[in-house]
Design an enzyme around this catalytic site. Structure first.
Site, PDB file in Angstrom:
ATOM      1  N   GLU A 172       0.831  -1.208   0.000  1.00 18.24           N
ATOM      2  CA  GLU A 172       0.000   0.000   0.000  1.00 18.24           C
ATOM      3  C   GLU A 172       0.870   1.264   0.000  1.00 18.24           C
ATOM      4  OE1 GLU A 172      -3.020   0.438  -0.654  1.00 18.24           O
ATOM      5  OE2 GLU A 172      -3.706  -1.624  -0.565  1.00 18.24           O
ATOM      6  N   TYR A 222      -6.314   6.345   4.560  1.00 20.03           N
ATOM      7  CA  TYR A 222      -6.584   5.336   3.539  1.00 20.03           C
ATOM      8  C   TYR A 222      -5.792   4.048   3.830  1.00 20.03           C
ATOM      9  CZ  TYR A 222      -5.805   2.505  -0.483  1.00 20.03           C
ATOM     10  OH  TYR A 222      -5.680   1.406  -1.278  1.00 20.03           O
ATOM     11  N   ASP A 273      -9.850   4.375  -2.510  1.00 22.21           N
ATOM     12  CA  ASP A 273      -8.751   4.924  -3.309  1.00 22.21           C
ATOM     13  C   ASP A 273      -9.341   5.530  -4.584  1.00 22.21           C
ATOM     14  OD1 ASP A 273      -9.402   2.794  -4.923  1.00 22.21           O
ATOM     15  OD2 ASP A 273      -7.410   1.892  -4.937  1.00 22.21           O
TER      16      ASP A 273
END
Ligand code: SF4
Length: 355
Positions: free
Chosen positions: A52, A133, A151
């Site tokens: 990520e 996020y 996202d």
């Protein structure tokens, strides 16, 4: 929102979840940081976190080989924590902001000290370099917690699914609420990844394949025949251009002089060619005054690079000789193997052609 409307939306939400999960079970991308759908054991949080952070600035295709290399070098968060910051920065070269790599290392040290990754968003978001996020993505994908992961791909799917008229970026909170309204209690991680995959492979920015989409019967933009018109976007601001000069000084052994950039600021802590400041006006003075040696400098060309907030035009000069300053932040390096950020690699390649 009235009770009647909300119950309609919940029913639609259940249909959306079932359709997209069934599609994901058959079409999930095989990615090295992922647990395939239907496999009982959870994904490794170290892999999820690392991927990520890497994916924040780069595409899946570009991240995949870099991820494999990182993992071969540091197979666990403890191994990464034990690495030197310089090694981590070197391995990060070309992957974007170096502050991310520094935070990656800091975060690894913190996790290694704790003994394990936390599994809740609130604790995750307090870790270095982990934003809202990323915390949601780790909680959902690695721990299957109900965490709403939004996202760019998910935003696009939701903007189309609900034909959201507010333009991005102001639409972000509305898109997050829309996503939360359909988020399931079970298979949270798979749902997050199914939306990401759908956005990456079917509901793509320019050519959405609505005919192959499991959500077409729920999709308002599709019903309007206007898929590509969503998400709405505010008119783009033009990126400014900055200008500077970089100097590739080669010594008699063919080595190039490089400079360790200050820790703070763009490309902080990375190696680069010595050069001028990057300024907003095209310079009309003599750039060579900032050169690290009195060499017969040759103009090797213009290296162009685009950062998030500006374009850069870097005049590259090549020369041979002894450096005026050496030591401290300066060192000689092998021009073929030295790990440089992308803009500096472009500049050095130009200079190398002139040699
Ligand atoms: Fe995207 Fe088309 Fe699917 Fe709607 S139907 S979600 S626009 S691919």
């Amino acid at each position: 929102m009235g009770a009647r409307k909300s119950s309609h939306r919940n029913r639609a939400g259940d249909g959306i979840v079932a359709a997209v999960l069934a599609w994901y079970d058959a079409n999930a991308r095989a990615l090295p940081w992922r647990r395939p759908p239907g496999v009982a054991e959870p994904a490794d949080p170290y892999r999820v976190w690392l991927s990520e952070i890497m994916l924040q600035q780069t595409t899946v295709a570009a991240v995949r080989p870099r991820f494999e290399r990182f993992l071969a070098r540091w197979p666990t968060v403890e191994a990464l924590a034990a690495a030197s910051v310089d090694d981590v920065l070197g391995e990060w070269a070309g992957l974007g902001y170096y502050a991310r790599a520094r935070n990656l290392h800091k975060c690894a040290v913190e996790i290694a000290a704790r003994g394990a990754f936390p599994d809740d968003e609130a604790t995750l978001v307090a870790l270095p370099g982990v934003g809202a996020y990323t915390a949601a993505a780790i909680a959902a994908i690695a721990f299957d917690k109900k965490a709403v992961v939004v996202d760019g791909n998910v935003e696009r799917v939701m903007a189309r699914l609900f034909a959201v008229e507010t333009p991005l970026p102001s639409a972000k909170p509305e898109l997050k609420r829309a996503t939360a309204s359909v988020w399931p209690d079970k298979r949270s991680g798979d749902f997050a990844q199914s939306l990401m995959d759908l956005g990456a492979g079917v509901c793509t920015p320019r050519a959405p394949e609505c005919g192959a989409c499991p959500l077409s019967r729920f999709c308002r933009a599709f019903a309007l025949g206007a898929a590509q018109e969503y998400p709405r976007r505010a008119p783009k601001k033009q990126k400014p251009t900055r200008y500077g000069a970089g100097f590739a000084l080669f010594d008699s052994k063919g080595r190039v002089l490089v400079e360790r950039r200050p820790d703070k600021g763009l490309l902080g802590g990375m190696l680069g060619l010595p050069g001028t400041e990057w300024i907003t006006e095209r310079p009309n003075g003599d750039a060579l005054a900032a050169a690290p040696a009195k060499a017969p400098w040759r103009h090797a060309g213009l290296a162009r690079h685009t950062f998030t907030h500006f374009h850069l035009e870097l005049d590259v000069y090549a020369g041979e000789g002894a450096a005026r300053r050496i030591g401290g932040r300066y060192e000689w390096a092998d021009p073929e193997t030295v790990r440089l950020p992308t803009v500096m690699r472009k500049a050095l390649d130009l200079a190398f052609k002139q040699k």
